[in-house]
Scaffold this active site. Structure first.
Site, short mmCIF file in Angstrom:
data_model
loop_
_atom_site.label_atom_id
_atom_site.label_comp_id
_atom_site.label_asym_id
_atom_site.label_seq_id
_atom_site.Cartn_x
_atom_site.Cartn_y
_atom_site.Cartn_z
N HIS A 111 1.86 4.69 -2.72
CA HIS A 111 2.02 6.12 -2.41
C HIS A 111 3.41 6.61 -2.83
CE1 HIS A 111 -1.66 7.02 -0.28
NE2 HIS A 111 -1.46 6.09 0.64
N HIS B 162 0.83 -1.21 0.00
CA HIS B 162 0.00 0.00 0.00
C HIS B 162 0.87 1.26 0.00
CE1 HIS B 162 -3.72 2.28 1.16
NE2 HIS B 162 -2.81 3.09 1.71
N GLU B 163 1.80 1.31 0.93
CA GLU B 163 2.65 2.50 1.04
C GLU B 163 3.59 2.63 -0.16
OE1 GLU B 163 1.79 4.68 3.09
OE2 GLU B 163 0.50 3.39 4.31
N GLU C 255 -4.47 8.14 -2.75
CA GLU C 255 -5.00 6.88 -2.26
C GLU C 255 -5.30 5.92 -3.41
OE1 GLU C 255 -4.75 5.96 0.66
OE2 GLU C 255 -4.41 7.87 1.67
#
Length: 504
Positions: free
Chosen positions: A275, A271-272, A301
């Site tokens: 980003h 997930h990160e 996001e």
């Protein structure tokens, strides 16, 4: 930034000033990262002072007495500007409106309140002790409302929309309400159908631990590198709540480890990394200017959820990752087949923790937070009554009640850290992620086959062109329309859920 000189002297001066402000803000970003990862607890007061001072310095530069004149003169001569500079000037004006709405004392108070509350939150969450957080939490809320009122007057929008605009420029609650209403019209029924379908099939075999933290770190590092994360310009660390910080040239990502469940840390890393790839891919020539920043948190996001949910929970990726998981943890047997691991990663079940939620139930977590923060900011819900309201909402939307506040209203850092108006961007980002991934699959032949080989270059290349490299040259809907042919909508997300959870 290396761009040709221009005749618009006022605009040129603005570029210089915003570049200096960018340096101050980038320094603050690294200090913020350190506060949440490596800073000793005893340094919290000193760090709050450092961050408050930097924020005030940047604010004073933004609201310098001659700034309105510079902006006005640059706008009068804007016909001389190319498309990137025109967009940059628009973003400068928007940033100035936000900054000039606040006196320096309020900027400092906001930083100090959130810094102090974050440190208290860490212990309160650990001890499931909401009452211990309430005094500092109340101060954060008081300052947040003052900020919202000031920005509401400056922007000419309601208080909640003024706070939302900090995270999603141009975002408005009326749009969120419409999107969330559309989601709510089909999500409960879809969830019921998915759960019913699952009951007719054997449950996936559990992936039993323990999983040593060092082995998890090695796996997370390998998978981040597979997605395209450059460890020459970034690093992976541990924090109480996973986040991405730093700067485009020095991206810092974090996760948290649980020796009983390696998926939590791994999915946090993926997930990160999404980003981080967005930050690293922002237009290099404009990184010191507002137009070179990420458009907003909806697109941000979308990039994390595109990687974590769309790409890395696909069967193609699990086929690639499963052998590496087995090798890392020295496991074998039926539970460690790609088929079973994929079933584990796509299992739908209402749970207490938002960051661990599956794709089907995740929007319901966000809807609850959106409802509660609007009620608190509108003074329809007292902060002291948040735990009860949270539990009631969880029972209504997900059919479960947290056993304590650490699994309830204390689980997220956002409100104690002063991030009010942020939560809806998570689900809006999920909608955008589905829309973008569908467009990428259509535009890039063999995309899923490449992902199945651990080759993310085709996907990352498409995102670099259509999202990352666009910076803030246009708004969220403009960027999405250019990339997918339509503004933000619910259709692609609904189709994705039905395909993955009801058709496969």
């Amino acid at each position: 930034m290396t761009t040709p000189a221009i005749a618009n002297d006022a605009y040129a001066e603005l570029e210089k000033r915003f570049a200096r402000m960018s340096a101050v803000n980038r320094a603050g970003a690294i200090l913020n990262w350190d506060r949440s990862t490596m800073m000793p607890a005893g340094a919290s007061e000193d760090r709050a002072d450092q961050l408050a001072t930097l924020n005030v310095v940047a604010h004073e530069m933004m609201v310098a007495p001659d700034m309105p004149d510079l902006l006005a003169r640059a706008e009068e001569a804007s016909r001389d500007l190319d498309s990137w500079r025109s967009a940059n000037l628009r973003e400068m004006r928007h940033a100035w409106i936000h900054a000039s709405a606040l006196p320096g004392a309020l900027v400092e108070a906001r930083t100090r309140a959130s810094s102090a509350c974050e440190m208290v939150w860490r212990e309160a969450r650990k001890n499931a002790d909401f009452k211990s957080l309430l005094p500092s939490f109340t101060e954060v809320l008081k300052v947040t409302i003052e900020v919202g009122q000031a920005k509401s007057a400056a922007l000419g929008v309601p208080l909640y929309d003024a706070l939302l605009d900090e995270y999603e420029p141009g975002g408005r609650s009326v749009r969120i309400d419409a999107l969330f209403a559309e989601l709510k019209s089909f999500l409960p029924d879809l969830l019921a159908r998915v759960l019913e379908r699952q009951t007719g099939r054997p449950a996936p075999l559990p992936l039993d631990g323990p999983f040593p933290v060092e082995a998890q770190r090695v796996l997370g590092t390998e998978m981040a590198r597979t997605l395209g994360f450059d460890f020459h310009n970034g690093r992976l660390d541990v924090s109480a709540h996973p986040f991405t910080g730093g700067t485009p040239d020095d991206v810092r990502i974090t996760t948290r480890y649980d020796e009983k469940d390696f998926a939590r840390a791994l999915m946090g890393v993926l997930h990160e990394t999404g980003h981080a790839l967005y930050e690293a891919g922002l237009p290099r020539n404009w990184r010191r200017q507002p137009v070179g920043l990420a458009r907003g948190m909806v697109l941000h996001e979308s990039q994390s959820l595109l990687m974590e949910m769309q790409a890395c929970r696909s069967r193609a990726f699990i086929d690639f990752a499963a052998p590496r998981m087995r090798a890392t943890f020295g496991r074998s047997g039926p539970a460690w087949t790609a088929e079973n691991i994929h079933r584990v990663y796509t299992r739908v079940a209402p749970g207490f923790i938002r960051v661990d939620a599956d794709e089907v139930t995740y929007p319901l977590h966000v809807m609850l937070r959106y409802r509660l923060e609007r009620a608190i900011l509108g003074r329809d819900l007292r902060l002291a009554d948040l735990p009860g309201a949270w539990n009631d909402g969880m029972k209504e939307l997900l059919g479960i009640v947290p056993p304590d506040d650490s699994l309830g209203c204390l689980q997220d850092i956002h409100w104690p850290d002063g991030a009010w108006g942020y939560f809806p961007t998570y689900t809006m980002g999920a909608l955008a992620a589905a829309q973008l991934f569908a467009a990428a699959r259509k535009a890039v032949p063999g995309l899923m086959e490449a992902i199945g080989r651990g080759d993310f270059a085709p996907l990352l290349g498409w995102l670099r062109t259509h999202v990352h490299g666009q910076g803030s040259i246009g708004g969220t809907d403009w960027i999405l329309s250019q990339a997918t042919g339509a503004p933000l909508g619910v259709g692609a997300f609904k189709a994705h859920l039905e395909s993955r959870y009801l058709s496969a």
